[in-house]
Design an enzyme around this catalytic site. Structure first.
Site, short mmCIF file in Angstrom:
data_model
loop_
_atom_site.label_atom_id
_atom_site.label_comp_id
_atom_site.label_asym_id
_atom_site.label_seq_id
_atom_site.Cartn_x
_atom_site.Cartn_y
_atom_site.Cartn_z
N GLY B 330 0.91 -1.13 0.07
CA GLY B 330 -0.04 0.13 -0.07
C GLY B 330 0.83 1.20 -0.11
N SER B 331 0.32 2.49 0.78
CA SER B 331 1.10 3.47 0.78
C SER B 331 2.57 3.53 0.88
CB SER B 331 0.28 4.42 1.77
OG SER B 331 -1.14 4.65 1.05
N THR B 332 2.96 2.63 1.94
CA THR B 332 4.36 2.72 2.41
C THR B 332 5.08 2.66 1.17
OG1 THR B 332 4.06 0.19 2.79
CG2 THR B 332 4.02 1.85 4.78
N PHE B 333 4.78 2.03 0.10
CA PHE B 333 5.61 1.80 -1.13
C PHE B 333 5.60 2.97 -2.12
CE2 PHE B 333 6.25 -0.29 -5.45
CZ PHE B 333 7.30 -0.92 -4.80
N LYS B 334 4.71 4.01 -1.53
CA LYS B 334 4.74 5.49 -2.45
C LYS B 334 6.29 5.97 -2.67
CE LYS B 334 -0.18 6.10 -1.97
NZ LYS B 334 -1.31 6.80 -1.32
#
Lengths: 386, 616
Positions: B330-334
């Site tokens: 999820g967003s931690t990959f952004k």
């Protein structure tokens, strides 16, 4: 001082008057005893240490018995056979009484068989001690077969049959078989009619089958001998361990004293299965040398029988040859699984006072025959010259 | 004496004469007859002799079979029964943490059998004596055991060395003490999911006990050790002393040193445990890693198990799911995507990006979590607000093929080469599918449609923190000797993954996420901290997202002015209304960072208390 002539085992001042066979047989007997002691030392050390904290326990006792045996050996070689033959029936009967004693319950039960009897502090195995006298009596009867009345022949055949029955009853199938075969082969050599021999052999076979049928333990052994691996932890255990020991020896053996199987894997490693330990330590080459020595002994005995013209003496030599060589071969056959597992000592190797004594006396008898044959020949030659 | 002997000799010669005359006489009379008997007799003698010769021949052949043909086979069989494996008697190496605290060691224990039949004393007295030594056992219970069987009563399998020696000291007959080594983990479940455990055969079954068997087992390839492994014994089962190699006791004193710090590990596990309880979550994991070396300082999964009593736990707990299970980050990959975009030069830190409330890709509507958009904003704001649409618009600037190649370079679907066992790879869709349509790169832009293990995510963020280098995460520092000097250091590869400038820019943006955005829950006074939240819907394994199941995470970099640690917390399926990365995972990370700061003595980036005043 002359008494020493009769008692010192290695002292033989008149050796230069001995025939070549007699001298060779004498040295070969000593060699055989020496090899036996060496093999026993290794095979029995661990057992002795385990049982009585003394690795030399069995070696020392065997040494003592060999000393006694050698004195008997010496006495026998010094005494005229005529004299020995005169007293042998009485010895025979005395030992037969002892065997009878084991059968009627005076014996000591060892491993489920009553083969031993105690005389004072000493345990003896009368069926072992009987062997030389069996040879002497067999030679007397079969050597004079044609001249003896049936009353005497029948009496002695009856005594022989009774003896075998008693030994079988102990129970001791292997000694019975060995004794029976020895008598039969002596009869063969004596010149008894083939038809009678054949009939006796059949009877012997039937008795053996009957014994197997009556004693289930014998049947079990025969079955387990055919495929010991089937029940390697049960009935086949002893043979499997023996085969493992012999196989471990390979070509040249694991080395003296280095047997692993003697460390309580192989039971009776210092008595009936000493050959397996010998084969493990000295390998195929060592085993062949041992067998060749036995065969040389047998062949020398054979040469003695060929030269001997006196029928009784010749049969004595034949009997000794059969017992000493035959018993060795039977023992190897049992150890290698070629015959069913039975308790039969290897002459001069296996631990046991009675066996050593008996073997020494037998060897003495053979040498005495060789001596007397030579004396007779030289006497004849001297007579011809004069 | 002389007289007797002389008499005997005379008698002897007389006897001989008589005998000779007899036989001579007999010979003379039947000379012809004797000759014929002789030839028959010779044949018969030869028969007897031949029987003996031929049987010896047969026996020699039998011996040839046994000793030459089957010699090797029989010899091997014999060796099998004569030797046995000595391995349980060689202690495994101890394991220590980065500060030298022992966390796994071999202790001597006794297995004790009692043979009541052989006891020389009354059973009741023996039971009482034993109960005095085995303080946690009842004498009646022991007596009951003794009455149960005649021989072979198992008294205990892990009786301590001290107790065993005392029992030995009783000098009782009929008690068998079997000495062996047992593995003991003084820290219990604190390191369970990392260290693993050994089974009753002393062979590692999980964790580094399993993966580092080679380092933990003393070198068994040396001659001395090899002979040690197969010790000879006799038919009664006793070891043959001569078969033991010399210098048995001269084992090396090397220990396996871990990179973990017990103190931080404890703080980490406590924080995670408390949060899981608070949100009634299914499971959770926290990872603390040194960004420059890849050394793991703490690694805790909850729930876990106690390796001292591993058999009492569900075997599913033996694995370390931070390593063995992958999830959609999820967003931690952004931040990773932003770094790729910066690397590819399609944006710069100050580029303007459209943050719309929603957008449609290939007919699929995609919206921001907040259902709002801030319009044209810079890249930092996209991360601060964790905008999905903003990320899509950034990543669309790269060609699908190039984006795919960059994702592949991250090593998502390759193993990292961990020293922990059972490592899983992440998942990246096949190239054909990924590059066929816009939807695939679009969902990847906000960290869905691909998966990785929590530890892989930490590795990627460490690359951002350390200036772009991909380091290999590890828990084993090496083998140390008694003086604490490292004797064997594992070689670990590193490679440049991002441009240093891109990495620096992303870290600055992540600092802003904590200072001004969704990561505010991780702020610590006096320290510049970077971070990113993540709240992802869980896949049900059939391509559909589950409505209620989500996985919340927070990743932080400490401190951003001189990055040293990456801290990741993942909490799986927290229950309740307000469950987001910022509310569930971020507080755990903050607590862990506080512990690190305190225990490692990290100096503040600016005077404590200053920042709050500066804030508008």
């Amino acid at each position: 001082m002359d008494i020493f002539r009769y008692l010192l085992p290695f002292y033989q001042p008149d050796i230069d008057q001995w025939s070549l066979e007699a001298r060779l047989l004498r040295w070969l007997t000593f060699l055989w005893l020496l090899i036996g002691l060496i093999a026993l030392f290794s095979a029995s050390y661990a057992v002795g240490l385990d049982e009585s904290q003394d690795g030399w326990f069995y070696f020392k006792r065997q040494g003592f018995w060999i000393l006694i045996g050698l004195i008997c050996f010496k006495i026998v070689t010094e005494l005229p056979l005529k004299f020995i033959l005169k007293y042998s029936p009485w010895f025979y009967l005395l030992i037969l009484v002892l065997i009878l004693g084991t059968v009627i319950g005076l014996g000591e039960n060892v491993n489920g068989a009553e083969r031993w009897i105690s005389i004072g502090p000493i345990q003896i195995q009368p069926s072992e001690l009987l062997k030389p006298f069996l040879v002497l009596q067999g030679a007397t009867i079969f050597g004079t077969w044609q001249r003896q009345p049936w009353r005497i022949k029948g009496t002695w055949l009856g005594i022989f049959a009774f003896t075998l029955a008693c030994i079988l009853k102990q129970p001791n199938l292997s000694t019975t078989a060995l004794s029976g075969m020895t008598l039969w082969l002596m009869a063969l050599a004596a010149g008894l009619p083939y038809i009678q021999l054949l009939a006796t052999a059949m009877m012997g076979m039937m008795t053996a089958s009957l014994s197997v049928a009556i004693n289930p333990y014998q049947l079990k052994r025969i079955i387990s001998f055919l495929d010991p691996w089937q029940d390697a932890r049960g009935d086949g255990y002893q043979l499997v361990q023996s085969l493992l020991a012999i196989g471990s020896g390979g070509e040249f053996g694991v080395g003296f004293g280095m047997s692993q199987q003697k460390l309580f894997y192989l039971p009776f490693q210092y008595t009936d299965f000493i050959f397996a330990i010998f084969a493990e330590e000295f390998g195929f080459v060592g085993s062949i040398i041992l067998i060749l020595m036995v065969i040389t002994y047998g062949t020398l005995a054979f040469l003695v029988t060929l030269r001997c013209t006196h029928p009784i003496k010749r049969l004595v030599a034949v009997g000794v040859m059969i017992i000493l060589v035959g018993q060795s071969l039977l023992n190897i056959a049992v150890n290698t699984g070629s015959l069913p597992t039975t308790g039969l000592p290897f002459p001069f190797l296996s631990y046991g006072g009675s066996s050593v004594m008996s073997s020494c006396i037998l060897a003495g008898l053979l040498i005495r025959v060789a001596l007397e044959t030579y004396q007779q020949e030289t006497f004849l030659i001297n007579q011809k010259i004069t | 004496m002389m007289n007797v002997n002389r008499h005997k000799i005379i008698e002897k010669s007389a006897l001989f004469k008589i005998w000779f005359h007899q036989s001579h006489h007999h010979r003379k009379n039947s000379d012809n007859l004797l000759k014929s008997i002789n030839s028959d007799a010779i044949i018969r003698l030869v028969i007897v002799w031949l029987i003996l010769i031929l049987s010896s021949g047969a026996l020699i052949f039998r011996l040839y079979q046994l000793q030459i043909e089957q010699g090797e086979e029989l010899s091997n069989k014999a060796k099998q029964q004569q030797t046995y494996n000595f391995r349980p008697y060689i202690p495994r190496r101890s394991v220590v943490d980065s500060r030298g605290n022992v966390v796994a060691l071999d202790k001597v224990v006794y297995t004790i059998y009692v043979h009541p039949k052989m006891l020389s004393k009354d059973k009741a007295i023996v039971a009482e004596d034993l109960a005095k030594i085995l303080i946690n056992r009842d004498k009646n219970e022991i007596l009951k055991l003794l009455n149960s069987k005649d021989t072979g009563v198992l008294l205990g399998k892990t009786i301590t060395e001290d107790q065993g020696n005392k029992i030995k000291g009783l000098g009782l007959e009929g008690i068998d003490l079997e000495r062996r080594y047992a593995r003991f983990y003084p820290q219990g479940e604190l390191l369970g999911d990392i260290i693993g455990y050994v089974d009753t055969e002393h062979s590692g079954q999980a964790g580094i006990e399993y993966s580092q068997e080679k380092l933990l087992e003393r070198d068994l390839s040396t001659v001395a050790m090899k002979s040690m492994l197969t010790v000879k014994r006799d038919g009664q089962g006793a070891t043959i002393p001569a078969s033991l190699p010399e210098g048995v006791i001269q084992l090396d004193d090397l220990q396996l040193k871990l990179t973990l710090d017990l103190r931080i590990q404890r703080a980490t596990r406590d924080a995670l445990k408390a949060q899981l309880k608070k949100f009634n979550a299914k499971r959770g994991a926290v990872i603390v890693m040194d960004v420059h070396t890849g050394a793991l300082i703490a690694l805790a999964c909850e729930p876990t198990y106690n390796p001292n009593q591993y058999s009492l736990f569900d075997f599913a707990l033996y694995k370390n799911w931070a390593v063995t299970d992958s999830y959609e980050p999820g967003s931690t990959f952004k931040p990773i995507n932003v770094a790729i975009a910066l690397d590819e030069g399609v944006i710069n830190p100050n580029s303007s990006v459209l943050d719309s409330p929603s957008t449609v890709i290939d007919g699929w509507p995609i919206a921001n979590a907040s259902k709002t958009g801030k319009g044209w904003v810079n890249v930092t704001k996209v991360l601060e607000a964790s905008s999905n649409t903003g990320m899509i618009h950034i990543m669309q600037k790269i060609s699908r093929l190039k984006y795919y190649q960059r994702l592949e370079e991250l090593g998502l679907n390759r193993l990292m080469g961990l020293d922990l066992p059972f490592e899983a790879t992440g998942y990246l869709k096949p190239k054909e599918i990924f590059t066929a349509r816009n939807i695939e790169p679009a969902v990847s832009a906000f960290g869905q449609g691909l998966s990785l293990t929590p530890l892989k995510l930490v590795q990627l963020h460490a690359a951002l923190a350390n200036g772009g280098k991909l380091v290999t995460p590890h828990v084993v520092e090496g083998l140390i000797n008694q003086n604490g000097e490292l004797e064997l250091i594992p070689k670990l590869p590193t490679k440049q993954l991002f441009k240093e400038s891109s990495a620096h820019s992303v870290i600055k943006m992540m600092q802003s996420v904590v200072d001004n955005g969704t990561g505010a829950a991780a702020q610590i006074d006096g320290y510049h901290i970077g971070g990113k939240t993540g709240t992802a819907q869980k896949h049900d394994g059939r391509g559909r997202y589950q409505a209620n199941a989500k996985i919340t995470s927070f990743i932080a970099i400490l401190p951003t002015d001189n990055p040293q640690y990456v801290v990741l917390a993942v909490v799986d399926e927290p229950k309740g209304a307000n469950t987001f990365g910022s509310t569930v995972a971020a507080p755990v990370v903050k607590e862990v960072m506080n512990a690190i700061i305190r225990l490692q003595g990290i100096p503040p980036s600016y005077p404590i208390g200053l920042k709050k005043n500066e804030k508008p």
